[in-house]
Design a protein around this motif. Structure first.
Motif, PDB file in Angstrom:
ATOM      1  N   VAL A  73       0.692  -1.207  -0.113  1.00  0.00           N
ATOM      2  CA  VAL A  73      -0.350  -0.183   0.003  1.00  0.00           C
ATOM      3  C   VAL A  73       1.605   1.367  -0.041  1.00  0.00           C
ATOM      4  O   VAL A  73       2.391   1.828   0.378  1.00  0.00           O
ATOM      5  N   ILE A  74       0.477   2.818  -0.811  1.00  0.00           N
ATOM      6  CA  ILE A  74       0.923   3.703  -0.830  1.00  0.00           C
ATOM      7  C   ILE A  74       0.989   4.572   0.882  1.00  0.00           C
ATOM      8  O   ILE A  74       0.112   4.938   0.670  1.00  0.00           O
ATOM      9  N   VAL A  75       1.719   4.652   0.941  1.00  0.00           N
ATOM     10  CA  VAL A  75       2.033   5.213   2.702  1.00  0.00           C
ATOM     11  C   VAL A  75       2.558   7.144   2.324  1.00  0.00           C
ATOM     12  O   VAL A  75       2.781   7.598   3.552  1.00  0.00           O
ATOM     13  N   GLY A  76       3.417   7.148   1.130  1.00  0.00           N
ATOM     14  CA  GLY A  76       3.286   8.084   1.389  1.00  0.00           C
ATOM     15  C   GLY A  76       3.876   8.718  -0.271  1.00  0.00           C
ATOM     16  O   GLY A  76       3.619   7.323  -0.740  1.00  0.00           O
ATOM     17  N   ALA A  77       4.861   9.766  -0.121  1.00  0.00           N
ATOM     18  CA  ALA A  77       6.053  10.667  -1.160  1.00  0.00           C
ATOM     19  C   ALA A  77       7.189  10.876  -0.935  1.00  0.00           C
ATOM     20  O   ALA A  77       6.975  11.742   0.338  1.00  0.00           O
ATOM     21  N   ALA A  78       8.317  10.076  -2.012  1.00  0.00           N
ATOM     22  CA  ALA A  78       9.054  11.289  -0.608  1.00  0.00           C
ATOM     23  C   ALA A  78      10.192  11.891  -2.433  1.00  0.00           C
ATOM     24  O   ALA A  78      10.125  11.345  -2.856  1.00  0.00           O
ATOM     25  N   CYS A  79      10.971  12.957  -2.252  1.00  0.00           N
ATOM     26  CA  CYS A  79      11.819  13.427  -3.108  1.00  0.00           C
ATOM     27  C   CYS A  79      12.743  13.925  -2.605  1.00  0.00           C
ATOM     28  O   CYS A  79      13.615  13.898  -1.596  1.00  0.00           O
ATOM     29  N   LEU A  80      13.395  14.114  -4.302  1.00  0.00           N
ATOM     30  CA  LEU A  80      15.214  14.173  -4.569  1.00  0.00           C
ATOM     31  C   LEU A  80      15.049  15.394  -5.818  1.00  0.00           C
ATOM     32  O   LEU A  80      14.339  14.869  -6.570  1.00  0.00           O
ATOM     33  N   GLN A  81      14.619  16.488  -5.941  1.00  0.00           N
ATOM     34  CA  GLN A  81      14.792  17.597  -6.052  1.00  0.00           C
ATOM     35  C   GLN A  81      15.547  18.429  -6.627  1.00  0.00           C
ATOM     36  O   GLN A  81      16.197  18.920  -5.029  1.00  0.00           O
ATOM     37  N   HIS A  82      15.380  19.253  -7.568  1.00  0.00           N
ATOM     38  CA  HIS A  82      15.947  20.598  -6.974  1.00  0.00           C
ATOM     39  C   HIS A  82      15.382  21.565  -6.286  1.00  0.00           C
ATOM     40  O   HIS A  82      14.003  21.645  -6.550  1.00  0.00           O
ATOM     41  N   LEU A  83      15.896  22.056  -5.208  1.00  0.00           N
ATOM     42  CA  LEU A  83      15.188  23.168  -4.115  1.00  0.00           C
ATOM     43  C   LEU A  83      14.029  23.838  -4.689  1.00  0.00           C
ATOM     44  O   LEU A  83      14.316  24.877  -6.226  1.00  0.00           O
ATOM     45  N   ALA A  84      12.829  23.585  -4.892  1.00  0.00           N
ATOM     46  CA  ALA A  84      11.968  24.503  -5.789  1.00  0.00           C
ATOM     47  C   ALA A  84      12.064  24.885  -6.876  1.00  0.00           C
ATOM     48  O   ALA A  84      11.300  25.271  -7.793  1.00  0.00           O
ATOM     49  N   ASN A  85      11.828  23.673  -7.514  1.00  0.00           N
ATOM     50  CA  ASN A  85      12.187  22.542  -8.869  1.00  0.00           C
ATOM     51  C   ASN A  85      12.934  23.881  -9.691  1.00  0.00           C
ATOM     52  O   ASN A  85      12.767  24.484 -11.087  1.00  0.00           O
ATOM     53  N   VAL A  86      13.670  24.428  -9.224  1.00  0.00           N
ATOM     54  CA  VAL A  86      14.594  26.341  -9.721  1.00  0.00           C
ATOM     55  C   VAL A  86      16.322  24.563 -10.529  1.00  0.00           C
ATOM     56  O   VAL A  86      16.916  24.647  -9.574  1.00  0.00           O
ATOM     57  N   ASP A  87      16.350  24.817 -11.444  1.00  0.00           N
ATOM     58  CA  ASP A  87      17.453  24.286 -11.645  1.00  0.00           C
ATOM     59  C   ASP A  87      18.557  24.610 -11.432  1.00  0.00           C
ATOM     60  O   ASP A  87      18.644  26.236 -10.963  1.00  0.00           O
ATOM     61  N   GLY A  88      19.612  24.263 -11.057  1.00  0.00           N
ATOM     62  CA  GLY A  88      20.931  24.943 -10.161  1.00  0.00           C
ATOM     63  C   GLY A  88      20.721  24.959  -8.837  1.00  0.00           C
ATOM     64  O   GLY A  88      22.138  25.223  -7.750  1.00  0.00           O
ATOM     65  N   ALA A  89      19.548  24.526  -8.542  1.00  0.00           N
ATOM     66  CA  ALA A  89      19.771  24.367  -6.837  1.00  0.00           C
ATOM     67  C   ALA A  89      19.816  23.787  -5.516  1.00  0.00           C
ATOM     68  O   ALA A  89      20.117  22.867  -6.649  1.00  0.00           O
ATOM     69  N   PRO A  90      20.762  24.117  -4.948  1.00  0.00           N
ATOM     70  CA  PRO A  90      20.593  22.906  -3.920  1.00  0.00           C
ATOM     71  C   PRO A  90      19.476  21.677  -4.039  1.00  0.00           C
ATOM     72  O   PRO A  90      18.325  21.963  -4.610  1.00  0.00           O
ATOM     73  N   LEU A  91      20.256  20.626  -4.240  1.00  0.00           N
ATOM     74  CA  LEU A  91      18.963  19.182  -3.720  1.00  0.00           C
ATOM     75  C   LEU A  91      18.267  19.443  -2.507  1.00  0.00           C
ATOM     76  O   LEU A  91      19.409  19.521  -1.276  1.00  0.00           O
ATOM     77  N   GLU A  92      17.243  19.069  -3.185  1.00  0.00           N
ATOM     78  CA  GLU A  92      16.351  18.904  -1.990  1.00  0.00           C
ATOM     79  C   GLU A  92      15.767  17.721  -1.925  1.00  0.00           C
ATOM     80  O   GLU A  92      15.494  17.135  -2.118  1.00  0.00           O
ATOM     81  N   ILE A  93      15.830  17.113  -0.334  1.00  0.00           N
ATOM     82  CA  ILE A  93      14.576  16.050  -0.058  1.00  0.00           C
ATOM     83  C   ILE A  93      13.108  16.030   0.729  1.00  0.00           C
ATOM     84  O   ILE A  93      13.777  17.620   1.371  1.00  0.00           O
ATOM     85  N   GLY A  94      12.051  15.790   0.238  1.00  0.00           N
ATOM     86  CA  GLY A  94      11.008  16.006   0.703  1.00  0.00           C
ATOM     87  C   GLY A  94      10.626  14.928   0.854  1.00  0.00           C
ATOM     88  O   GLY A  94      10.724  13.799  -0.293  1.00  0.00           O
ATOM     89  N   TRP A  95       9.127  15.163   1.929  1.00  0.00           N
ATOM     90  CA  TRP A  95       8.146  13.755   1.622  1.00  0.00           C
ATOM     91  C   TRP A  95       7.137  14.396   2.438  1.00  0.00           C
ATOM     92  O   TRP A  95       7.002  15.227   2.710  1.00  0.00           O
TER      93      TRP A  95
END
Length: 171
Positions: A73-95
């Motif tokens: 069962v899907i209990v959540g979602a998590a990410c690795l993405q550029h902060l605020a989806n801005v290319d070149g921004a630091p990488l962000e983890i979230g959940w």
């Protein structure tokens, strides 16, 4: 790329995740710190899956659906993405988690797997995580990940607490 932990499977968003993602996207409690509780329409959930798939194609990382291995069962979602989806921004983890799965350590377990992925696959040496200043559960996850408070900064058009993590290179 699928990630596996003791209790979880993290799968890059795909069409089979729609129903599980809708559970979160239609719940104002899940979104209270993200969109001020404004829920997504079914079309917006599909659009987010497509957007995430395009980011996987472009960057080799983005959002994962978090599945509990024992129930699938899907209990959540998590990410690795550029902060605020801005290319070149630091990488962000979230959940984000389905509320009935809060407090089980799933966010921390998923985030640790993503940190390992970021270090080994993306060769990241620095990550950030952001949260609404009142979102204490997310801040506690950040602290459990050995992240340190950096500042309150404007991201996603709102003030956010920012935590940071310097990652040592894997040997």
């Amino acid at each position: 790329m699928e990630l596996v932990t003791t209790r979880l499977k993290l799968e890059p968003f795909n069409d089979t995740h729609y129903e599980g993602l809708r559970v979160m996207d239609s719940n104002p409690n899940v979104l209270r710190y993200i969109t001020k509780g404004i829920v997504n329409t079914p079309e917006e959930t599909w659009e987010s899956i497509r957007r995430v798939q395009a980011r996987w194609d472009k960057y080799g990382f983005s959002w994962w659906a978090i599945k509990e291995k024992s129930s699938n069962v899907i209990v959540g979602a998590a990410c690795l993405q550029h902060l605020a989806n801005v290319d070149g921004a630091p990488l962000e983890i979230g959940w984000r988690l389905v509320p009935k799965h809060n407090g089980k350590g799933f966010a921390t377990e998923a985030a640790k797997a993503i940190i390992d992925f970021a270090a080994s696959r993306v060769r990241a040496n620095y990550l950030v995580a952001v949260a609404h200043p009142e979102n204490m559960p997310s801040q506690r996850v950040m602290q459990r990940l050995d992240m340190t408070f950096k500042a309150i900064e404007q991201h996603y058009d709102v003030p956010c607490v920012v935590y940071e993590l310097n990652i040592r290179s894997p040997n």
